[in-house]
Design a protein around this motif. Structure first.
Motif, PDB file in Angstrom:
ATOM      1  N   HIS A 146       0.846  -1.199   0.000  1.00 34.42           N
ATOM      2  CA  HIS A 146       0.000   0.000   0.000  1.00 34.42           C
ATOM      3  C   HIS A 146       0.882   1.250   0.000  1.00 34.42           C
ATOM      4  CE1 HIS A 146      -3.017   2.904   1.376  1.00 34.42           C
ATOM      5  NE2 HIS A 146      -3.931   2.022   1.005  1.00 34.42           N
ATOM      6  N   ALA A 196       0.688   3.768   1.635  1.00 32.79           N
ATOM      7  CA  ALA A 196       0.899   4.291   2.990  1.00 32.79           C
ATOM      8  C   ALA A 196       1.997   3.540   3.739  1.00 32.79           C
ATOM      9  CB  ALA A 196      -0.413   4.226   3.788  1.00 32.79           C
ATOM     10  N   GLU A 205      -3.531  -0.096  12.882  1.00 31.91           N
ATOM     11  CA  GLU A 205      -4.038   1.121  13.513  1.00 31.91           C
ATOM     12  C   GLU A 205      -4.580   2.152  12.521  1.00 31.91           C
ATOM     13  OE1 GLU A 205      -4.733   1.042  16.483  1.00 31.91           O
ATOM     14  OE2 GLU A 205      -3.523  -0.653  17.122  1.00 31.91           O
ATOM     15  N   ALA A 206      -4.034   2.165  11.297  1.00 26.02           N
ATOM     16  CA  ALA A 206      -4.554   3.133  10.322  1.00 26.02           C
ATOM     17  C   ALA A 206      -5.651   2.507   9.472  1.00 26.02           C
ATOM     18  CB  ALA A 206      -3.429   3.654   9.442  1.00 26.02           C
ATOM     19  N   HIS A 207      -6.002   1.248   9.763  1.00 28.99           N
ATOM     20  CA  HIS A 207      -7.021   0.537   8.979  1.00 28.99           C
ATOM     21  C   HIS A 207      -6.704   0.538   7.493  1.00 28.99           C
ATOM     22  CE1 HIS A 207     -10.785  -0.219  11.566  1.00 28.99           C
ATOM     23  NE2 HIS A 207      -9.692  -0.306  12.302  1.00 28.99           N
ATOM     24  N   ILE A 208      -5.528   0.084   7.161  1.00 30.68           N
ATOM     25  CA  ILE A 208      -5.234  -0.095   5.740  1.00 30.68           C
ATOM     26  C   ILE A 208      -6.057  -1.293   5.280  1.00 30.68           C
ATOM     27  CG2 ILE A 208      -3.451  -0.714   4.069  1.00 30.68           C
ATOM     28  CD1 ILE A 208      -1.478   0.838   5.770  1.00 30.68           C
ATOM     29  N   PRO A 209      -6.875  -1.119   4.231  1.00 29.27           N
ATOM     30  CA  PRO A 209      -7.812  -2.187   3.873  1.00 29.27           C
ATOM     31  C   PRO A 209      -7.133  -3.414   3.250  1.00 29.27           C
ATOM     32  CG  PRO A 209      -7.920  -0.409   2.277  1.00 29.27           C
ATOM     33  CD  PRO A 209      -6.996   0.052   3.365  1.00 29.27           C
ATOM     34  N   ARG A 229      -7.846  -5.493   0.470  1.00 27.00           N
ATOM     35  CA  ARG A 229      -8.647  -5.798  -0.720  1.00 27.00           C
ATOM     36  C   ARG A 229      -7.858  -5.480  -1.976  1.00 27.00           C
ATOM     37  NH1 ARG A 229     -10.719  -0.417  -0.648  1.00 27.00           N
ATOM     38  NH2 ARG A 229     -11.866  -0.559   1.287  1.00 27.00           N
ATOM     39  N   ARG A 265      -1.376   0.456  -8.175  1.00 23.64           N
ATOM     40  CA  ARG A 265      -1.111  -0.328  -6.977  1.00 23.64           C
ATOM     41  C   ARG A 265      -0.395  -1.630  -7.322  1.00 23.64           C
ATOM     42  NH1 ARG A 265      -4.565   0.488  -2.564  1.00 23.64           N
ATOM     43  NH2 ARG A 265      -4.927   2.705  -2.346  1.00 23.64           N
TER      44      ARG A 265
END
Lengths: 115, 414
Positions: free
Chosen positions: B120, B122, B168-172, B174, B184
């Motif tokens: 990701h 991020a 903690e940052a809720h990286i998805p 999917r 991506r």
């Protein structure tokens, strides 16, 4: 999941604008906030006064020290925030990209500490 | 402890399930709990408990499902401890339902989603490949650290940090939607290629761990192609890796000395791998979306053609590097293009192509730049400058086999 979108911009850029352009820039922020509100994602948002109006407080050796100015001097300063509640980081990032500050400054995306 | 026959079989089964299903089980758990580290811990406890139970009670009919059930129980426990407050019980129920909803006989394959999470934007680009190696393939931090030449403690620290951020940052978890997929996917392919490159840089062929890394990267590349069969760049990457892998053995002679590509004996190349590479590249080309990996694979293909015609197709290689340069603006590509120009138009033309980069600071410490320069200078008859360039290249090389090779070239100058 809540995220704080922190809008960092150069206040000089805004100050240098013609009144017409400044109004347009403000309207863009208003539209962004409205879009978030309509989708039911906005928790709260505010524009912050420039850091020239900022005061910092620190207690050291039992003494309160009050200083004029921001915590850190930077070209781009925190000018406002949007606290949003969205599904995940991807959703937060896509909203951050729509924030006008992303085009003339930077938007930092911080997850809120879940208690 | 007495390791009887039963123990041996239990261990063997556990190990083979671990090899085959580790990434799939981690991906399944992590996609539902968002907690990669927790999924890994739960799974390693499940394996430990399998080794304790199976010798006594026999290996279950479906070992994968058994492990998943054990790991599931454990990860719900972990999440319960982490979560507090009002919504904890609701959240726990939701998660337990989701974890239980999967049919044990058919565990959904979330490995691709997991790879997209690890790659990701991020997540720090430098940690993406290590993260994929650890979560999808189960490599431990120490092994990854040694492959990427990083201290084990700082590697494991960075891995932990990345997993915390995912949680903690809720990286998805999917596979991105169409609009974001290509961009991506690039990051996923880049991470796989980084893993392959680490595994490839072993001309002496002595380091088994690195070789393993190359094989695992090819396995990941194949996995991406099987899950996203219509992505030309994924096909291009698998073609590129297979072409390189096909020449692994030919890179050194009987004495263990380095043999450059132009002097390799094509009969030592792996034909089956080359054919698979060619098929993948051909399929990619029917999709009409050229990209970096397809171009690099096409370069390798033009080298591989020597096994059939006896000649490398330098004209094609020069054109391909030209196209690659337009995409990447990479000085490394520029060096390779200069080599191709030297083959098609002579050493002097190659040298002037190289001269454009003489002031590029990124190349001052890059061994292949100096080695290439030295070779071209030698061919152009400029012995003294070639000698200086060889010296520079030798000083910059860390691999002893390549250093020996360069020293021999330098000694042959006069």
């Amino acid at each position: 999941m809540q995220y704080m979108l922190l809008a960092y911009t150069d206040p000089k850029g805004f100050a240098a604008m013609k009144p017409d352009d400044a109004q347009k820039a403000m309207a863009a922020y208003a539209a962004f906030g409205e879009a978030l509100r309509k989708d039911g994602l906005l928790v709260s948002s505010n524009r912050l006064r420039p850091t020239a109006d900022s005061t910092t407080v620190r207690i050291a050796d039992g003494k309160t020290r009050v200083l004029n100015g921001p915590y850190a001097e930077t070209k781009e300063e925190l000018g406002g925030y949007f606290l949003i509640d969205v599904r995940d980081l991807d959703a937060a990032l896509s909203w951050a990209a729509r924030c006008p500050a992303a085009s003339h400054g930077v938007v930092e995306v911080r997850p809120v500490w879940a208690m | 402890m007495d390791i009887g026959e039963g123990d041996g079989r239990a261990r063997e089964t556990a190990e083979s399930v671990a090899r085959r299903s580790y990434g799939k089980l981690v991906a399944f758990l992590a996609a539902r709990t968002r907690d990669v580290a927790g999924a890994e811990d739960a799974l390693s406890e499940a394996f430990a408990s399998a080794l304790a139970h199976w010798p006594a009670n026999g290996v279950p009919d479906n070992p994968e499902a058994w492990l998943l059930t054990a790991a599931r129980r454990k990860s719900i426990d972990t999440a319960r401890k982490r979560r507090r407050g009002e919504d904890a019980s609701d959240h726990m129920k939701l998660m337990a339902d989701e974890l239980a909803s999967a049919n044990d006989n058919e565990i959904p394959d979330d490995r691709l989603a997991l790879m997209f999470t690890c790659a990701h934007p991020a997540i720090d680009a430098a940690i993406r490949a290590p993260l994929i190696l650890q979560t999808v393939l189960g490599f431990d931090a120490a092994t990854i650290a040694s492959a990427f030449l990083v201290a084990p403690s700082s590697m494991s620290q960075r891995l932990v940090r990345a997993k915390t951020k995912i949680r903690e940052a809720h990286i998805p978890f999917r596979v991105p939607e169409r609009a974001d997929l290509r961009e991506r996917l690039d990051a996923v392919l880049e991470a796989i290629y980084a893993a392959y490159s680490e595994g490839w840089s072993d001309p002496a062929g002595a380091d088994l761990r690195r070789r393993n890394l190359a094989e695992e990267a090819i396995w990941l590349g194949r996995l991406v192609v099987s899950l996203l069969p219509d992505e030309p760049e994924a096909l291009g990457l698998i073609a590129l890796m297979l072409h390189a892998e096909a020449r692994r053995e030919a890179r050194r002679n009987a004495l263990g000395d380095f043999v450059p590509l132009s002097e390799q004996d094509p009969s030592r190349w792996n034909t089956a791998m080359i054919e698979e590479a060619e098929q993948s590249l051909h399929r990619a080309s029917t999709m009409h979306a050229i990209g970096r990996y397809q171009l690099e694979a096409a370069v390798q293909s033009a080298h591989a053609v020597r096994r059939l015609t006896g000649r490398t197709d330098w004209v094609a290689i020069e054109r391909l590097y030209e196209a690659l340069w337009n995409i990447t603006q990479s000085p490394v590509v520029a060096i390779n293009r200069a080599v191709a120009i030297a083959e098609t138009m002579g050493a002097t033309a190659g040298l002037s192509a190289l001269d454009e980069f003489v002031t590029d600071s990124r190349l001052a410490g890059y061994q292949p730049y100096w080695a290439t320069r030295a070779e071209l200078l030698a061919r152009a008859g400029n012995v003294s400058e070639a000698d200086a360039a060889f010296e520079r290249a030798i000083g910059l090389e860390s691999d002893s086999a390549i250093r020996r090779f360069l020293q021999k070239r330098r000694a042959n100058l006069a």
